[in-house]
Design an enzyme around this catalytic site. Structure first.
Site, PDB file in Angstrom:
ATOM      1  N   LYS A   1       0.840  -1.200   0.000  1.00 51.72           N
ATOM      2  CA  LYS A   1       0.000   0.000   0.000  1.00 51.72           C
ATOM      3  C   LYS A   1       0.874   1.247   0.000  1.00 51.72           C
ATOM      4  CE  LYS A   1      -2.997   2.963   2.507  1.00 51.72           C
ATOM      5  NZ  LYS A   1      -1.935   3.995   2.548  1.00 51.72           N
TER       6      LYS A   1
ATOM      7  N   GLU B  44       9.433   0.590  10.950  1.00 51.24           N
ATOM      8  CA  GLU B  44      10.479   1.596  10.759  1.00 51.24           C
ATOM      9  C   GLU B  44       9.793   2.937  10.939  1.00 51.24           C
ATOM     10  OE1 GLU B  44      12.471   4.259   9.865  1.00 51.24           O
ATOM     11  OE2 GLU B  44      12.626   3.745   7.751  1.00 51.24           O
TER      12      GLU B  44
ATOM     13  N   CYS C  82      13.115  10.190   7.937  1.00 51.30           N
ATOM     14  CA  CYS C  82      13.003   9.745   9.325  1.00 51.30           C
ATOM     15  C   CYS C  82      14.349   9.759  10.039  1.00 51.30           C
ATOM     16  CB  CYS C  82      12.365   8.374   9.397  1.00 51.30           C
ATOM     17  SG  CYS C  82      13.055   7.237   8.202  1.00 51.30           S
TER      18      CYS C  82
ATOM     19  N   GLU D 186       9.587  15.080  16.294  1.00 54.67           N
ATOM     20  CA  GLU D 186      10.020  14.926  14.914  1.00 54.67           C
ATOM     21  C   GLU D 186       9.258  15.939  14.067  1.00 54.67           C
ATOM     22  OE1 GLU D 186       8.934  11.280  12.852  1.00 54.67           O
ATOM     23  OE2 GLU D 186      10.907  11.264  11.915  1.00 54.67           O
TER      24      GLU D 186
END
Lengths: 291, 485, 312
Positions: free
Chosen positions: B189, B263, B297, B394
């Site tokens: 996806k 992850e 990331c 983040e």
């Protein structure tokens, strides 16, 4: 007929290298194969779990900083000390087990001892086998090494009493992790005897912490503790396992459980360097190569 | 630096040609080797973030579509892929790698159009690395017996793979290549804002004659993703994305026996000692945080610089930021392209505002942003404390927080003072210090005297709340195999 | 001094260049940055401007034992007017010759904006006795050289006799009088970018007006990372002392594309202020024709024939 009244052992939890009762003051009766009362084990509490994790956390850096050779010798020492107390372990397994034969009990103890020896040898080898240099497409030195993930929570399986615990504990601590173990609820006593062995084997305090008590009560707080980095839920049934795994998900904690093959506890399939790896983090370091 | 009497080195527009890209107006789902309409007929537009204009209508898969895709994957696994000799699986993957190389420019342009990243990056990094990943894992497919000592590797079955929008094709490659090499089939996806290169990949997979159903691609939204994760026919879930979604997936899978690798996010420290090669440090910092507009990331979003050189480093950094070119992602000279979506731009803007409100000092170079599209200038915060949101959360944008340290111990403590543990940077010319620091970094990837390097042979993945499992290298096979004695 | 000693514990170059900090260089990072700058795309109007700039900063060079007055005269003619057919082409910055040919060049370039540059000081090895080297510099300047290109004493530098290398440059600077001093590091012999950076700082502190990559007499000449390394040293020098030093890249620069890569490297590292003949030079013998061909192509869209351009 001279009869001597035996001196019975008090089985306490093992936290931070000390044998202690629960802060809650609770205990629960543990029966043997024939239904007879063996002892009152400590019925640990959530706070005992918390204390166990704290002890494991503070011991972890130092344990991981030991040389692999040193950890190997300490694990081998555990085998030596168990060997010298083999009869005691056999008797304990026999009393606790679900009607095992003496022969089976002896085999289990021997298997547990041999498992320590097997994992002791891995201490200074698993990084060679599981890690290594990666040939990246560029002017870089690139090395991957497995490192201990930190504190591992282990929910030990019930049956048989000893070898499942050893089979899951040894691969966790050999790499430098520390552990908080929920002993088998039904057969906790041999776990405490194992703790005594660890205490005699130069395993530093806090590296292994063993809590006894009700799994349903203790597994979820152990799994949900933010300072626990990985879990082995081999001793949880489906519902408890799911509940604990949900707790673990909140802090992105990985969950491991023994496969069917690994549950052939006495067999070679129950031991693997990949079980060490399951509780390691692969760290990869890059550095340029230049003049 | 003075400019008097000099020459203003302007770069004329150098747009990459969009000629190689042939966009359809509408795209369906890739199930069982065919492009099919979503069952409910629902569509959603994917937008070019550099213009805000829609590029195409994309199918939104619902639970019924997911069910079809999982069934197709299951059938393909049981119907042959599982039992295909590794050498044959390898050849399919090699074909895919080669086809990607042949159509690299087309993929690069499309990636840039759909996601907003500079063409320089999609051309030089995303697409070549994606092809390399297929090539690398192709070679493992028939060598799994050599990968695991004393164990045989068996495939798991159907892998559900959910990928993010920051490296769309590359993440697809990271997910697909090891899964297929190990004999699994896949339902992939893509992210809702960046589905196009995955759909072009479907074409490549067909051209490679990959058996129908081995890879299925279901575009859609978070409902699609949730249906996929929860589907009982899935044996393995691999997710790359936010930590919050990772938590939810972990909870969803609890007790199911499905395998999971994650992850997730990061807040990497990039640590600079005073003996470091400061001009390369400056480049490393820039690459660490402004690469892909910081939408990475593993971005080096926390600069930890030794106090003795803090002013020097910040000075060099600010001057370097002045030369960064923000704008049209298709321009070959663009260094920072568009932010991926309005939602992401809003999040960045909000966090930057919080930094200012909390008392940190903001620097952004003078640069003209395009009038339309989603753009954010490179930003640098000084006077940042470890308590500020900008140094903890983040941001996933071109925003760097600068903190200082005095000793190596302090650097370690500050670097590890985060729930994340994906990556870290260490800059020093002293070898023993690098190794001492690397030992203490709670991070899956440690870049010493470099940053943001990736390679198919090199494992990538995090500690702690950055997830578990590795992608790349031999370690990247483990999430897709059951080891049997 | 103290910060420098901290950064340079073992080389001793510190004593020679007291007061400036020399930062180490990471080779891989430097080469990557240089390669990245070389991917800048220069199109249309930018290309036209870059081509003219390449000519304006060019040191048209001939350094052959077989150089004759006639050859130098021809070169000077080209330097003044690079394209006989197109008066819009600017003059080059300088003509660079051996000392004996300086009077020829000076005469040929009189009343022109083109400077006369002379190699001197025992070029290319720089190992003649110092008094002879200084004498040669003085002779060239007296003969009409506006600029003097000398070499770093690599024998001294590579053996750690930094003070000697420094003193010789300082003496050469004095011998130059009002002429500009360019110090050739011969980067291909220095062994590492760290050494190039050290040598750059040493030459700049000792008095160089320009630092220059190469003699053109060995296999390795100017490269993008070398240019970047030296440009970064110049930037540090300007930041730390306020002194602006020029950069000359020489050797192996044959194509217009190479030339504008260097313009990009210097422009993005040092700023537009450095993109002028006072602070930047490209030393070349065969570059001019390629630049002219590109310039012509840009004008009428046709690719040119090399044979149509001067062989000088």
């Amino acid at each position: 007929m001279s009869s001597r009244l035996s001196v019975n052992k008090t089985y306490k939890q093992f936290v931070g290298g000390a044998f202690e009762r629960s802060e809650s003051g609770r205990s629960y009766p543990v029966s043997g194969a024939g239904g007879q009362l063996l002892a009152h084990a400590v019925q640990g509490s959530r706070k005992d779990v918390r204390d166990g994790v704290a002890a494991a956390r503070s011991a972890q850096t130092g344990w991981a900083a030991r040389t692999a050779y040193n950890r190997a010798q300490i694990l081998y020492r555990v085998a030596e000390v168990m060997e010298s107390r083999r009869d005691e372990f056999c008797a304990e397994v026999l009393r606790a087990g679900d009607g095992q034969s003496e022969e089976a009990a002896a085999k289990e103890v021997a298997g547990a001892i041999d498992r320590w020896v097997w994992y002791a040898g891995w201490a200074d080898k698993f990084a060679t086998v599981l890690g290594g240099a990666n040939p990246v497409a560029g002017p870089y030195f690139n090395l991957s090494v497995p490192e201990p993930t930190g504190v591992v929570g282990i929910v030990a399986a019930d049956e048989p009493p000893l070898i499942p615990l050893v089979s899951r504990l040894a691969p966790v601590i050999v790499s430098g992790n520390t552990a908080v173990v929920l002993a088998s609820e039904r057969c906790p006593l041999v776990a405490i005897t194992l703790a005594e062995t660890l205490a005699l084997s130069d395993v530093p305090g806090g590296v292994v912490n063993i809590i006894t008590g009700r799994r349903d009560e203790l597994a979820p707080p152990l799994a949900g503790h933010g300072a626990v980095d990985a879990l082995d839920l081999s001793g949880c049934g489906p519902d408890l396992g799911a509940d604990a795994a949900r707790q673990a998900a909140a802090t992105i904690t990985r969950v491991v459980s023994a496969s069917a093959a690994e549950r052939q506890w006495a067999e070679e399939a129950a031991q693997s360097p990949y079980l060490i790896d399951a509780f390691c983090e692969t760290k990869t370091v890059w550095h340029p190569k230049g003049r | 630096m003075e400019r008097a009497g000099g020459f203003n080195l302007e770069y004329a527009p150098a747009p990459e040609s969009v000629a190689p890209v042939r966009l359809a107006s509408q795209y369906g789902l890739f199930i069982g080797g065919e492009m099919v309409e979503p069952a409910a007929g629902r569509l959603s537009a994917t937008v070019n973030p550099a213009t805000g204009e829609a590029l195409a209508e994309i199918g939104v898969a619902d639970a019924a579509d997911v069910d079809r895709a999982v069934a197709a994957a299951r059938a393909a696994w049981e119907g042959g892929w599982r039992d295909l000799p590794g050498a044959e699986r390898a050849k399919y993957l090699y074909r895919v790698a080669r086809l990607l190389q042949e159509r690299a420019r087309e993929f690069a342009v499309l990636e840039t159009m759909d996601g907003g990243k500079p063409i320089r990056e999609s051309r030089d990094l995303d697409i070549p690395l994606a092809a390399a990943h297929f090539f690398y894992y192709a070679g493992w497919a028939d060598k799994l017996d050599y990968a695991f000592s004393g164990r045989r590797a068996a495939s798991l079955g159907v892998a559900a793979q959910i990928i993010p929008w920051n490296f769309p094709l590359l993440m697809a490659a990271w997910k697909l290549a090891p899964a297929l090499a190990c004999g699994n089939t896949v339902v992939l996806k893509p992210a809702p804002t960046t589905p196009l290169t995955a759909l072009l990949l479907a074409e490549v997979l067909r051209d490679a004659d990959l058996p129908p159903g081995v890879v299925n691609i279901v575009t859609g939204d978070d409902v699609t993703g949730a249906a996929l994760v929860a589907h009982p026919g899935v044996d393995k879930v691999a997710f790359t994305g936010s930590t919050d979604v990772g938590r939810a997936i972990g909870a969803e899978l609890a007790g199911t026996g499905k395998r999971l690798t994650l992850e997730l996010g990061g807040k990497a420290a990039n640590i600079v000692f005073d003996d470091a090669a400061l001009d390369q440090v400056t480049e490393g910092i820039v690459n660490g945080i402004y690469f892909n507009g910081g939408q990475v990331c593993c971005a080096g979003s926390r600069l930890l610089v030794q106090e003795t050189v803090a002013d020097t480093v910040v000075g060099k950094l600010q001057r370097r930021m002045d030369t960064l070119r923000v704008g049209d992602p298709l321009d070959k000279n663009t260094d920072i392209g568009a932010i991926n979506s309005q939602a992401q731009l809003d999040r960045i803007t909000e966090l930057v505002a919080s930094g200012v409100a909390e008392g940190a000092e903001l620097y952004t170079p003078p640069c003209e942003l395009p009038e339309r599209g989603f753009f954010h200038p490179p930003a640098l915060f000084t006077n940042v404390s470890t308590a500020h949101r900008i140094s903890r959360e983040e941001i996933f944008g071109p925003v760097l927080s600068v903190l200082t340290f005095r000793t190596a111990e302090e650097a370690v403590a500050k670097a590890n003072n985060t729930p994340y543990g994906l990556s870290a940077g260490i800059w020093t010319e002293k070898g023993s210090r690098i190794l001492w620091m690397a030992d203490r970094m709670q991070a899956g990837v440690v870049w010493a005297n470099t940053f943001n390097r990736f390679d198919s042979a090199s494992p990538f993945g995090g500690y702690r709340e950055s997830g578990y499992g590795r992608e790349g290298g031999r370690a990247g096979l483990l999430p897709y195999v059951e080891l049997v004695a | 001094m103290s910060d420098l000693l901290a950064a340079e514990p073992s080389t001793g170059v510190a004593d020679a260049v007291a007061g400036v900090r020399i930062t180490p260089v990471d080779a891989v990072g430097l080469e990557q940055r240089a390669a990245g700058l070389c991917t800048r795309s220069i199109k249309t109007s930018s290309k036209a401007a870059a081509l003219d700039l390449s000519i304006r900063v060019m040191d048209l060079t001939t350094l052959e034992g077989a150089d004759t007055p006639e050859r130098v005269q021809a070169l000077c003619a080209r330097a003044r007017r690079p394209d006989a057919a197109d008066s819009s082409v600017p003059s080059v910055a300088a003509v660079c010759v051996y000392p004996e040919l300086v009077p020829v060049a000076a005469e040929a370039l009189a009343d022109s904006p083109v400077a006369v540059a002379s190699v001197a000081g025992g070029f290319p090895a720089g190992l003649a006795p110092l008094e002879f080297r200084l004498g040669e510099i003085g002779w060239a300047v007296a003969a009409g050289a506006d600029e003097v290109d000398i070499v770093l004493n690599r024998s001294a530098f590579l053996s750690g006799r930094y003070q000697k290398a420094y003193d010789e440059i300082a003496a050469a600077k004095q011998a130059c009088g009002s002429a500009h001093l360019k110090v050739i590091l011969e980067t291909g012999e220095l062994g590492s970018y760290d050494q190039i950076r050290r040598a750059s700082m040493l030459a700049m502190v000792a008095g160089a007006d320009f630092i220059k990559t190469s003699t053109g007499k060995i296999g390795v000449a100017a490269t993008p990372p070398t240019a970047l390394c030296m440009a970064e040293a110049i930037r540090d020098m300007a930041e730390q002392t306020g002194k602006t030093v020029g950069l000359k890249l020489a050797g192996g620069i044959r194509t217009a594309k190479q030339a504008w890569h260097y313009l990009v490297i210097v422009g993005e590292t040092l700023g537009g202020g450095w993109l002028a003949p006072e602070r930047f030079r490209l030393g070349a013998s065969s570059l001019l024709n390629d630049v002219l061909m590109q310039r012509s192509k840009l004008g009428d869209g046709r690719y040119q024939r090399r044979e149509d351009y001067s062989v000088d």
